[in-house]
Scaffold this motif. Structure first.
Motif, short mmCIF file in Angstrom:
data_model
loop_
_atom_site.label_atom_id
_atom_site.label_comp_id
_atom_site.label_asym_id
_atom_site.label_seq_id
_atom_site.Cartn_x
_atom_site.Cartn_y
_atom_site.Cartn_z
N LEU A 261 0.74 -1.30 0.15
CA LEU A 261 0.41 0.15 0.02
C LEU A 261 0.67 1.11 0.15
CD1 LEU A 261 -3.12 -1.28 2.29
CD2 LEU A 261 -3.11 -0.55 0.36
N LEU A 262 2.12 1.49 0.57
CA LEU A 262 3.18 2.71 0.66
C LEU A 262 3.57 2.77 -0.73
CD1 LEU A 262 4.57 4.58 2.06
CD2 LEU A 262 6.18 3.11 2.46
N ASP A 263 3.93 1.93 -1.35
CA ASP A 263 4.32 1.55 -2.69
C ASP A 263 3.08 2.63 -3.88
OD1 ASP A 263 6.96 0.66 -2.30
OD2 ASP A 263 6.01 -1.25 -3.29
N LEU A 264 2.02 2.09 -3.82
CA LEU A 264 0.42 2.79 -4.14
C LEU A 264 0.37 4.06 -4.40
CD1 LEU A 264 -2.08 -0.54 -3.83
CD2 LEU A 264 -1.19 0.44 -6.05
N GLY A 265 0.67 4.69 -2.66
CA GLY A 265 0.89 5.83 -2.22
C GLY A 265 1.29 6.74 -2.75
N VAL A 266 2.90 5.67 -3.01
CA VAL A 266 4.04 7.05 -4.05
C VAL A 266 3.32 8.01 -4.45
CG1 VAL A 266 6.10 7.09 -5.15
CG2 VAL A 266 5.62 5.79 -3.05
N GLU A 267 2.33 7.00 -5.53
CA GLU A 267 1.32 7.17 -7.35
C GLU A 267 0.53 8.78 -6.61
OE1 GLU A 267 0.02 4.86 -10.58
OE2 GLU A 267 1.52 4.16 -9.93
N TRP A 268 -0.09 7.74 -5.66
CA TRP A 268 -1.37 8.91 -5.27
C TRP A 268 -1.50 9.74 -4.54
CZ3 TRP A 268 -4.22 3.70 -2.47
CH2 TRP A 268 -4.83 2.73 -3.14
N TRP A 269 -0.37 9.60 -3.71
CA TRP A 269 -0.09 10.91 -2.72
C TRP A 269 0.69 11.85 -3.28
CZ3 TRP A 269 -4.61 10.89 0.00
CH2 TRP A 269 -5.46 10.58 0.31
N GLY A 270 1.40 11.55 -4.84
CA GLY A 270 2.83 12.39 -4.94
C GLY A 270 3.63 12.56 -4.74
N LEU A 271 4.77 11.13 -3.72
CA LEU A 271 5.88 11.02 -3.07
C LEU A 271 6.60 11.54 -3.13
CD1 LEU A 271 4.54 8.79 -0.15
CD2 LEU A 271 4.09 10.94 -0.31
N ALA A 272 7.76 11.58 -3.01
CA ALA A 272 9.23 11.92 -3.81
C ALA A 272 9.83 10.46 -3.81
CB ALA A 272 9.75 12.35 -3.48
N PRO A 274 8.84 6.04 -0.89
CA PRO A 274 8.39 5.17 -0.02
C PRO A 274 9.31 6.05 1.18
CG PRO A 274 9.06 3.66 -1.90
CD PRO A 274 9.40 5.06 -2.39
N ALA A 275 10.24 5.95 0.86
CA ALA A 275 10.61 7.07 2.16
C ALA A 275 10.11 8.85 2.43
CB ALA A 275 12.45 6.47 2.02
N ASP A 276 9.90 9.59 1.64
CA ASP A 276 9.67 10.54 1.42
C ASP A 276 8.73 10.72 3.01
OD1 ASP A 276 8.36 13.37 1.52
OD2 ASP A 276 8.03 12.88 -0.58
N PRO A 277 9.10 11.67 4.23
CA PRO A 277 8.21 11.85 4.72
C PRO A 277 7.13 12.02 5.22
CG PRO A 277 10.02 12.94 5.59
CD PRO A 277 9.77 12.48 3.66
N ALA A 278 6.76 12.86 4.38
CA ALA A 278 5.58 13.39 3.45
C ALA A 278 4.60 12.30 3.61
CB ALA A 278 5.46 14.05 2.12
N GLY A 279 4.70 11.15 3.32
CA GLY A 279 3.86 9.59 3.52
C GLY A 279 3.76 9.30 4.40
N LEU A 280 4.27 9.77 5.92
CA LEU A 280 4.11 9.35 6.74
C LEU A 280 2.30 9.36 7.18
CD1 LEU A 280 5.20 8.59 9.87
CD2 LEU A 280 5.78 10.43 10.49
N PRO A 281 1.67 9.58 7.29
CA PRO A 281 0.52 9.41 7.89
C PRO A 281 -0.51 8.75 6.89
CG PRO A 281 0.65 12.08 6.84
CD PRO A 281 2.28 11.16 6.50
N TRP A 282 0.26 8.31 5.65
CA TRP A 282 -0.59 6.91 4.85
C TRP A 282 -0.03 5.81 4.96
CZ3 TRP A 282 -4.28 5.48 2.56
CH2 TRP A 282 -4.35 4.26 1.44
N LEU A 283 1.60 6.20 5.76
CA LEU A 283 1.56 5.15 5.89
C LEU A 283 1.48 4.68 7.79
CD1 LEU A 283 3.58 2.09 6.09
CD2 LEU A 283 5.43 3.77 7.68
N ALA A 284 0.77 5.15 8.62
CA ALA A 284 -0.32 5.26 9.75
C ALA A 284 -1.59 5.02 9.51
CB ALA A 284 0.54 6.73 10.88
N LEU A 285 -1.86 5.36 8.64
CA LEU A 285 -3.45 5.29 8.48
C LEU A 285 -3.94 3.55 7.60
CD1 LEU A 285 -6.13 6.71 7.82
CD2 LEU A 285 -5.59 7.18 5.43
N VAL A 286 -2.69 3.75 7.46
CA VAL A 286 -2.44 1.50 6.62
C VAL A 286 -2.89 0.94 7.85
CG1 VAL A 286 -1.26 0.31 4.82
CG2 VAL A 286 -1.69 2.04 4.18
#
Ligand SMILES: [Zn+2]
Length: 366
Positions: A261-272, A274-286
């Motif tokens: 789901l984090l790999d999918l989230g990179v595309e969905w949320w326009g992350l740089a 998987p390790a982009d800190p902006a994805g932290l809420p997504w990782l936490a949500l998942v």
């Protein structure tokens, strides 16, 4: 003590508060993502600090603090106001807040360490999910071993049991179970609450029996033996070990799903990446959602272990009437829900319903 119907009302309110708390947590994470707040937060962190771990720490701290502030009223209602109203808690607000502050500091530090480990691994290997599950497993084993010596004394003052006769009885029972303990200690629970419990904690030379002073004050010796025999059952069966293994398996499954789901989230949320800190809420949500799905599984497993510990206690003491009397007392003191709706028991309860435990002790089908 309590009017009939109080237990049902209390547990209904508790459940509502817990569900609202859960929903507020999810909504906060979702809000951070869809409004672009987490992107802004990560950019701000990048402008303040060059090191990846400092950026992760800033974003994680902001998310955690926001969550704590949003849910503070719910924590106060569910943890202090409600149990006070039903006579379960008499700890003054100041003491309760001090306990909560200690728990928040401890939880915050552990949570931050967990996030740093995950992001450190995310940066170096696509197998981060496997490595993270392994690190978490080792850490949970360490925490379980250190909990009685390092965490319990933060919240309770422990004193040796001042009743030599009772102490001898309990140590004899422990020896008969093949779980020798070095001593019996009493924790000052009555300072805070009327709820009662007992535990056998530590390993080998640090193994000791801890009784809440609420238990020693209200329960007869045979009833205390029944409660202790249940705890000894957990030790004899190695339930701590089993619990850690099941928890480890659940966290491995959670991380495996989180990876996808984090790999999918990179595309969905326009992350740089998987390790982009902006994805932290997504990782936490998942992780929160997947972990929530695992709760009923963990509870089903726990209820099976609890039933077995009850059976062990009855076989060891051969005193079902003391066991039943202890259950009745615990039900009154802890304002237990005697017969929750079956669905509620299946989803949320780590112990079998009280009426079922009593029926089983009577030798009836439960
Ligand atoms: Zn138990």
């Amino acid at each position: 003590m309590n009017a009939p119907g109080d237990a049902a009302r209390y547990h209904r309110l508790r459940l509502i508060l817990a569900l609202v708390d859960f929903a507020v947590g999810l909504a906060w994470l979702g809000l951070l993502l869809v409004t672009g707040l987490s992107r802004g937060l990560a950019d701000l962190a990048a402008s303040w600090a060059a090191a990846w771990w400092a950026q992760v720490a800033i974003v994680a701290a902001a998310i955690g603090l926001g969550h704590a502030l949003l849910t503070a009223p719910l924590a106060w209602l569910g943890g202090w106001r409600l149990p006070r109203r039903f006579g379960l808690l008499h700890q003054p607000l100041r003491g309760w807040l001090a306990d909560r502050a200690k728990a928040a500091l401890l939880g915050g530090a552990l949570g931050l360490a967990a996030v740093e480990v995950v992001y450190g691994l995310l940066r170096v290997t696509p197998l981060w999910w496997l490595a993270a599950a392994a690190v978490f497993f080792v850490f949970s084993v360490l925490l379980a071993a250190l909990f009685p010596v390092m965490v319990v004394p933060l919240f309770y003052r422990l004193k040796p049991l001042a009743d030599p006769e009772l102490e001898a009885r309990l140590l004899t029972l422990a020896r008969r179970a093949g779980v020798p303990a070095v001593g019996v200690w009493v924790a000052d629970q009555s300072r805070k609450s009327r709820t009662a419990n007992a535990a056998v904690v530590g390993l080998g030379r640090t193994r000791r029996i801890i009784l809440f002073d609420t238990l020693t004050a209200e329960f007869g010796p045979a009833e205390i033996e029944s409660v202790l025999a249940h705890e000894l059952g957990h030790h004899v069966h190695g339930d701590m070990r089993r619990g850690l293994v099941v928890q480890g398996a659940l966290s491995l499954a959670t991380f495996a799903l989180a990876r996808v789901l984090l790999d999918l989230g990179v595309e969905w949320w326009g992350l740089a990446g998987p390790a982009d800190p902006a994805g932290l809420p997504w990782l936490a949500l998942v992780v929160t959602l997947v972990a929530a799905l695992g709760v009923p599984l963990g509870n089903a497993f726990s209820r099976a272990l609890e039933r077995r510990a009850d059976d062990y206690a009855l076989a060891l003491t051969r005193d079902p009437s003391a066991f039943i009397a202890a259950m009745e007392r615990l039900a009154g003191l802890n304002l237990a829900e005697r017969r929750p709706h079956r669905l509620k028991e299946v989803l949320f309860h780590s112990h079998p319903a009280l009426d079922r435990r009593i029926a089983r002790a009577r030798g009836e089908a439960a």
